[in-house]
Design a protein around this motif. Structure first.
Motif, short mmCIF file in Angstrom:
data_model
loop_
_atom_site.label_atom_id
_atom_site.label_comp_id
_atom_site.label_asym_id
_atom_site.label_seq_id
_atom_site.Cartn_x
_atom_site.Cartn_y
_atom_site.Cartn_z
N SER A 34 1.10 -1.06 -0.32
CA SER A 34 -0.14 0.09 -0.56
C SER A 34 1.07 1.19 -0.01
O SER A 34 0.94 1.93 0.62
CB SER A 34 -0.37 -0.09 1.19
OG SER A 34 -1.85 1.45 1.02
N GLY A 35 0.95 1.64 -0.95
CA GLY A 35 1.87 3.02 -1.07
C GLY A 35 3.49 2.12 -0.89
O GLY A 35 4.17 1.27 -1.73
N SER A 36 4.36 2.62 -0.15
CA SER A 36 5.65 2.51 0.01
C SER A 36 5.74 1.53 1.31
O SER A 36 6.77 0.80 1.01
CB SER A 36 6.72 3.60 0.02
OG SER A 36 6.18 3.70 1.49
N MET A 37 4.88 0.94 1.34
CA MET A 37 4.45 -0.15 3.13
C MET A 37 4.24 -1.44 2.35
O MET A 37 3.45 -1.74 1.74
CB MET A 37 3.37 0.61 3.27
CG MET A 37 3.27 -0.87 4.97
SD MET A 37 1.99 -0.45 5.88
CE MET A 37 3.00 1.72 6.98
N ARG A 38 4.90 -2.38 2.68
CA ARG A 38 4.77 -3.85 2.29
C ARG A 38 3.99 -4.26 3.43
O ARG A 38 4.61 -4.40 4.33
CB ARG A 38 6.49 -4.56 2.40
CG ARG A 38 6.45 -6.07 1.95
CD ARG A 38 7.63 -6.74 2.51
NE ARG A 38 7.55 -7.94 1.93
CZ ARG A 38 7.81 -8.72 0.63
NH1 ARG A 38 8.48 -8.25 -0.22
NH2 ARG A 38 7.74 -9.90 0.42
N LEU A 39 2.99 -5.12 3.30
CA LEU A 39 1.86 -5.67 3.44
C LEU A 39 2.08 -6.77 3.73
O LEU A 39 1.72 -7.14 5.05
CB LEU A 39 0.70 -4.90 3.25
CG LEU A 39 0.81 -2.91 3.51
CD1 LEU A 39 -1.24 -3.36 2.81
CD2 LEU A 39 0.11 -2.97 4.27
N GLY A 40 2.27 -7.70 3.03
CA GLY A 40 2.40 -9.03 2.65
C GLY A 40 2.61 -9.26 1.79
O GLY A 40 3.25 -8.77 0.63
N GLU A 41 2.87 -10.53 1.74
CA GLU A 41 3.39 -11.62 0.16
C GLU A 41 2.25 -12.82 0.31
O GLU A 41 1.17 -12.70 0.71
CB GLU A 41 4.53 -12.22 0.46
CG GLU A 41 4.77 -13.13 1.70
CD GLU A 41 5.99 -13.37 1.94
OE1 GLU A 41 6.91 -12.62 1.48
OE2 GLU A 41 6.30 -14.44 2.30
N PHE A 68 0.74 -5.78 13.35
CA PHE A 68 -0.92 -5.30 13.81
C PHE A 68 -1.88 -5.67 13.68
O PHE A 68 -3.00 -5.15 14.01
CB PHE A 68 -0.27 -3.97 13.18
CG PHE A 68 0.72 -2.75 13.90
CD1 PHE A 68 0.34 -2.21 15.33
CD2 PHE A 68 2.24 -3.02 13.36
CE1 PHE A 68 1.65 -1.56 15.72
CE2 PHE A 68 3.36 -2.01 14.20
CZ PHE A 68 3.10 -1.19 15.31
N TYR A 69 -1.43 -6.82 12.32
CA TYR A 69 -2.96 -7.17 11.61
C TYR A 69 -2.60 -8.47 11.04
O TYR A 69 -1.88 -8.36 10.21
CB TYR A 69 -3.33 -6.63 10.64
CG TYR A 69 -4.97 -6.17 10.25
CD1 TYR A 69 -5.69 -5.71 10.85
CD2 TYR A 69 -5.17 -7.35 9.16
CE1 TYR A 69 -7.24 -6.20 10.97
CE2 TYR A 69 -6.22 -7.55 8.43
CZ TYR A 69 -7.15 -7.12 9.52
OH TYR A 69 -8.51 -7.45 8.83
N LYS A 70 -2.31 -9.59 11.98
CA LYS A 70 -2.24 -10.77 11.38
C LYS A 70 -3.67 -11.48 10.52
O LYS A 70 -4.78 -11.44 10.86
CB LYS A 70 -2.02 -11.66 12.72
CG LYS A 70 -1.27 -12.57 12.13
CD LYS A 70 -0.82 -13.93 13.33
CE LYS A 70 -0.27 -16.09 12.79
NZ LYS A 70 0.05 -16.11 14.03
N LEU A 71 -3.06 -11.61 9.28
CA LEU A 71 -4.37 -12.12 8.31
C LEU A 71 -3.98 -13.05 7.79
O LEU A 71 -2.12 -13.06 7.04
CB LEU A 71 -4.83 -10.44 7.91
CG LEU A 71 -5.51 -10.73 6.40
CD1 LEU A 71 -6.24 -11.52 6.73
CD2 LEU A 71 -5.89 -9.84 5.55
N ASN A 72 -4.50 -14.17 7.08
CA ASN A 72 -3.98 -15.20 6.34
C ASN A 72 -5.81 -15.11 5.39
O ASN A 72 -6.33 -15.65 6.09
CB ASN A 72 -3.96 -16.41 7.31
CG ASN A 72 -2.28 -16.69 7.96
OD1 ASN A 72 -1.50 -16.46 6.71
ND2 ASN A 72 -1.99 -16.20 8.84
#
Length: 231
Positions: A34-41, A68-72
């Motif tokens: 999101s923008g320059s932030m790496r959120l996941g893979e 901060f927000y663990k998501l699978n």
């Protein structure tokens, strides 16, 4: 519902549609930002034998985002390959933070069964109905000569219809280098705050190499290819 049209005619003018089907097994790895932030893979695995197909998509948060927000999320679409392209039979989404969702497509009875946790709903099933996982891959198998096609999307919670337009050919910067793509964009009404776009690689069987989601609050999340392997 709002009318949903995919401009297949324009695609046919731009480049040949599905000159050859993708290889029988394709794996695409991607990074979520999101923008320059790496959120996941995550990674998508497409398999088909010319008669049936499956697409399994798995995504998870990583790094600081996971603290901060663990998501699978695991999504799976299975169905048949028809002369007209993909025809989903079952879609399922398992989200570590939400109830299970599923969609079952009964093409003989023309009925669509949606499951969202404990809520079950049955709706009429229209031609050219997909699920969120199969839709970006549908263009790699499209064989339609029609000028326009209505597209409906069932995610287990709701059945929606979209109007898509081809923005045009674009050179996309990716971790794999520059890729020549076709850019598809959902046409949004004035009150529609959610967006969905995808870029299909001309040199990779028109497979999706970037997908962009725009959330209701305006947050833009991109899934961009980092590797692709064929078998």
């Amino acid at each position: 519902m709002k009318r949903a049209i995919v401009l297949i005619a324009l695609l046919q003018v731009a480049v040949p549609v599905a000159a050859a089907q993708p290889p029988q097994k394709v794996k695409i790895d991607y990074v979520v930002t999101s923008g320059s932030m790496r959120l996941g893979e995550g990674h998508d695995t497409l398999e088909h034998d010319g008669k049936k197909y499956s697409v399994v998509s798995e995504t998870k948060t990583v790094g600081v985002a996971a603290l901060f927000y663990k998501l699978n999320i695991r999504r799976e679409s299975r169905g048949s390959l028809m002369a007209s392209g993909l025809r989903p039979l079952r879609f399922e989404e398992k989200n570590s933070r939400k109830p299970r969702r599923a969609a079952e497509f009964d093409w003989d009875a023309r009925k669509l069964k949606l499951t969202d946790g404990d809520r079950i709903e049955t709706l009429p099933l229209s031609a050219n109905t997909f699920d969120p996982t199969s839709l970006p891959y549908a263009f790699a198998f499209a064989q339609s000569n029609e000028e326009s096609v209505k597209v409906f999307v069932a995610d287990g919670k709701r059945l929606a219809d979209y109007e898509y337009r081809i923005v045009g050919k674009e050179t996309l910067q990716t971790p794999l280098g520059e890729l020549e793509t076709l850019h598809f964009q959902k046409v949004r009404e004035a009150d529609d705050k959610r967006g969905l776009e995808f870029w299909l690689s001309v040199d990779h069987h028109f497979l999706p190499v970037k997908i962009r989601y725009v959330e209701k609050n305006g947050t833009v999340v991109d899934s961009t290819i980092t590797s692709i392997t064929f078998q």
